[in-house]
Design a protein around this motif. Sequence first.
Motif, PDB file in Angstrom:
ATOM      1  N   ARG A 136       0.841  -1.191   0.000  1.00 15.25           N
ATOM      2  CA  ARG A 136       0.000   0.000   0.000  1.00 15.25           C
ATOM      3  C   ARG A 136       0.883   1.251   0.000  1.00 15.25           C
ATOM      4  N   VAL A 137       0.441   2.264  -0.736  1.00 11.81           N
ATOM      5  CA  VAL A 137       1.240   3.492  -0.853  1.00 11.81           C
ATOM      6  C   VAL A 137       0.459   4.700  -0.346  1.00 11.81           C
ATOM      7  N   SER A 138       1.116   5.457   0.529  1.00 13.26           N
ATOM      8  CA  SER A 138       0.582   6.719   1.015  1.00 13.26           C
ATOM      9  C   SER A 138       1.544   7.823   0.594  1.00 13.26           C
ATOM     10  N   ILE A 139       1.016   9.009   0.307  1.00 15.50           N
ATOM     11  CA  ILE A 139       1.883  10.122  -0.070  1.00 15.50           C
ATOM     12  C   ILE A 139       1.656  11.297   0.877  1.00 15.50           C
ATOM     13  N   PHE A 140       2.734  11.956   1.245  1.00 19.07           N
ATOM     14  CA  PHE A 140       2.741  13.043   2.219  1.00 19.07           C
ATOM     15  C   PHE A 140       2.246  14.319   1.558  1.00 19.07           C
ATOM     16  N   MET A 141       1.157  14.884   2.082  1.00 18.02           N
ATOM     17  CA  MET A 141       0.512  16.014   1.428  1.00 18.02           C
ATOM     18  C   MET A 141       0.069  17.058   2.437  1.00 18.02           C
ATOM     19  N   GLU A 142      -0.085  18.296   1.925  1.00 17.63           N
ATOM     20  CA  GLU A 142      -0.718  19.356   2.685  1.00 17.63           C
ATOM     21  C   GLU A 142      -2.160  19.476   2.202  1.00 17.63           C
ATOM     22  N   THR A 143      -2.843  20.525   2.596  1.00 20.61           N
ATOM     23  CA  THR A 143      -4.291  20.593   2.340  1.00 20.61           C
ATOM     24  C   THR A 143      -4.672  21.459   1.143  1.00 20.61           C
ATOM     25  N   ASP A 144      -3.705  21.845   0.335  1.00 17.76           N
ATOM     26  CA  ASP A 144      -3.992  22.670  -0.839  1.00 17.76           C
ATOM     27  C   ASP A 144      -4.975  21.953  -1.774  1.00 17.76           C
ATOM     28  N   ARG A 158      -3.457   6.132  -0.243  1.00 16.84           N
ATOM     29  CA  ARG A 158      -3.764   7.026   0.874  1.00 16.84           C
ATOM     30  C   ARG A 158      -2.960   8.317   0.769  1.00 16.84           C
ATOM     31  N   VAL A 159      -3.431   9.291   1.507  1.00 17.51           N
ATOM     32  CA  VAL A 159      -2.702  10.536   1.729  1.00 17.51           C
ATOM     33  C   VAL A 159      -2.326  10.574   3.203  1.00 17.51           C
ATOM     34  N   GLU A 160      -1.088  10.945   3.500  1.00 22.08           N
ATOM     35  CA  GLU A 160      -0.735  11.256   4.883  1.00 22.08           C
ATOM     36  C   GLU A 160      -0.636  12.771   4.993  1.00 22.08           C
ATOM     37  N   PHE A 161      -1.524  13.350   5.770  1.00 25.59           N
ATOM     38  CA  PHE A 161      -1.494  14.792   5.951  1.00 25.59           C
ATOM     39  C   PHE A 161      -0.290  15.207   6.805  1.00 25.59           C
ATOM     40  N   TYR A 162       0.412  16.239   6.338  1.00 20.93           N
ATOM     41  CA  TYR A 162       1.471  16.866   7.131  1.00 20.93           C
ATOM     42  C   TYR A 162       0.779  17.778   8.137  1.00 20.93           C
ATOM     43  N   THR A 163       0.830  17.409   9.413  1.00 24.45           N
ATOM     44  CA  THR A 163       0.033  18.102  10.427  1.00 24.45           C
ATOM     45  C   THR A 163       0.828  19.140  11.222  1.00 24.45           C
ATOM     46  N   GLY A 197      -7.777   6.828   1.154  1.00 19.76           N
ATOM     47  CA  GLY A 197      -7.590   6.697   2.588  1.00 19.76           C
ATOM     48  C   GLY A 197      -6.809   7.871   3.167  1.00 19.76           C
ATOM     49  N   ILE A 198      -6.937   8.058   4.476  1.00 20.00           N
ATOM     50  CA  ILE A 198      -6.312   9.210   5.126  1.00 20.00           C
ATOM     51  C   ILE A 198      -5.472   8.778   6.322  1.00 20.00           C
ATOM     52  N   ASN A 199      -4.200   9.159   6.303  1.00 20.02           N
ATOM     53  CA  ASN A 199      -3.286   9.037   7.432  1.00 20.02           C
ATOM     54  C   ASN A 199      -2.868  10.449   7.833  1.00 20.02           C
ATOM     55  N   ALA A 200      -2.164  10.577   8.934  1.00 19.06           N
ATOM     56  CA  ALA A 200      -1.695  11.895   9.350  1.00 19.06           C
ATOM     57  C   ALA A 200      -0.487  11.760  10.260  1.00 19.06           C
ATOM     58  N   GLY A 201       0.351  12.788  10.261  1.00 22.64           N
ATOM     59  CA  GLY A 201       1.472  12.765  11.175  1.00 22.64           C
ATOM     60  C   GLY A 201       2.337  14.005  11.124  1.00 22.64           C
ATOM     61  N   HIS A 202       2.880  14.349  12.229  1.00 22.74           N
ATOM     62  CA  HIS A 202       3.887  15.387  12.471  1.00 22.74           C
ATOM     63  C   HIS A 202       3.440  16.254  13.647  1.00 22.74           C
ATOM     64  N   LEU A 218     -10.194   9.486   8.960  1.00 20.68           N
ATOM     65  CA  LEU A 218      -8.836   9.256   9.436  1.00 20.68           C
ATOM     66  C   LEU A 218      -8.646   7.795   9.833  1.00 20.68           C
ATOM     67  N   GLN A 219      -7.606   7.163   9.263  1.00 23.81           N
ATOM     68  CA  GLN A 219      -7.362   5.749   9.514  1.00 23.81           C
ATOM     69  C   GLN A 219      -6.117   5.483  10.359  1.00 23.81           C
ATOM     70  N   GLU A 220      -5.131   6.359  10.261  1.00 25.59           N
ATOM     71  CA  GLU A 220      -3.874   6.088  10.962  1.00 25.59           C
ATOM     72  C   GLU A 220      -3.146   7.387  11.278  1.00 25.59           C
ATOM     73  N   VAL A 221      -2.531   7.445  12.467  1.00 31.81           N
ATOM     74  CA  VAL A 221      -1.615   8.542  12.792  1.00 31.81           C
ATOM     75  C   VAL A 221      -0.241   7.923  13.053  1.00 31.81           C
TER      76      VAL A 221
END
Length: 251
Positions: A136-144, A158-163, A197-202, A218-221
């Motif tokens: 599975r691949v997630s990419i680190f993104m902002e909210t633009d 998935r997207v991993e939001f830069y928090t 899918g949505i992940n998040a971290g920072h 939100l699925q994962e932090v």
Amino acid sequence: MIHLSVNVNKVATLRNSRGGNHPDLLAISELILKAGAHGITVHPREDERHIKKQDVFDLKVFLQKYNEKNKTRIEYNIEGEPSARFLDLVLEAKPDQATLVPVTPGEITSDHGFDLKKEKTSLTEYIKKIQAAGIRVSIFMETDPENLQLVRSTGADRVEFYTGPYAHAFDESPEKGKKIFETFRLAAEFLEKEKIGINAGHDLDQYNLPLFASLPGLQEVSIGHRLMSYALEVGIQKAVEVYLQAISKAG
């Protein structure tokens, strides 16, 4: 249920500062999992300033044995830049998830998401190769919004939001944090419609997690630095338990 994946980079940083095997990365990872964490995250940088290449494979074996022994489904997440080096590492280690993160030479930590308006073509090629291996691949993104509209065309799961912006605003005041959170909520609602899918971290922590955990879909932090910093005060297992409690208080 929102999963907590603990980033153990800081454990490796401390070990590397003295050489040898203290603290023991695998022993600390076991304590983290016994406290209830759902996954382990590593970010093996090219300069190996924390996680080394061998650590990636040692953790892979450790998690396989842990899952077999405890009949669990602990996930392994490896973060890194889209490069030939990282691609080779991921395809050899075969984690459950690969999180692609833009890396700026000399940066202390990841501090921005991908600009898909500039990087989509090359990123898409890496995503395809990793997914072809069943990862599975997630990419680190902002909210633009303009960037997020291009996520589906990359093929990312998935997207991993830069928090970072949210956490830093929340540090100033919960009210400022709530205003920034609104941008994440709107972005998450869009991704949900896109079935991404949505992940998040920072810099998520026990104070800002209850609000952020209410994020739609939100699925994962993935959390490292602040959790490890708190662990110096209360111990690693207690820190994990507190973070899990914070996640469960979403709202």
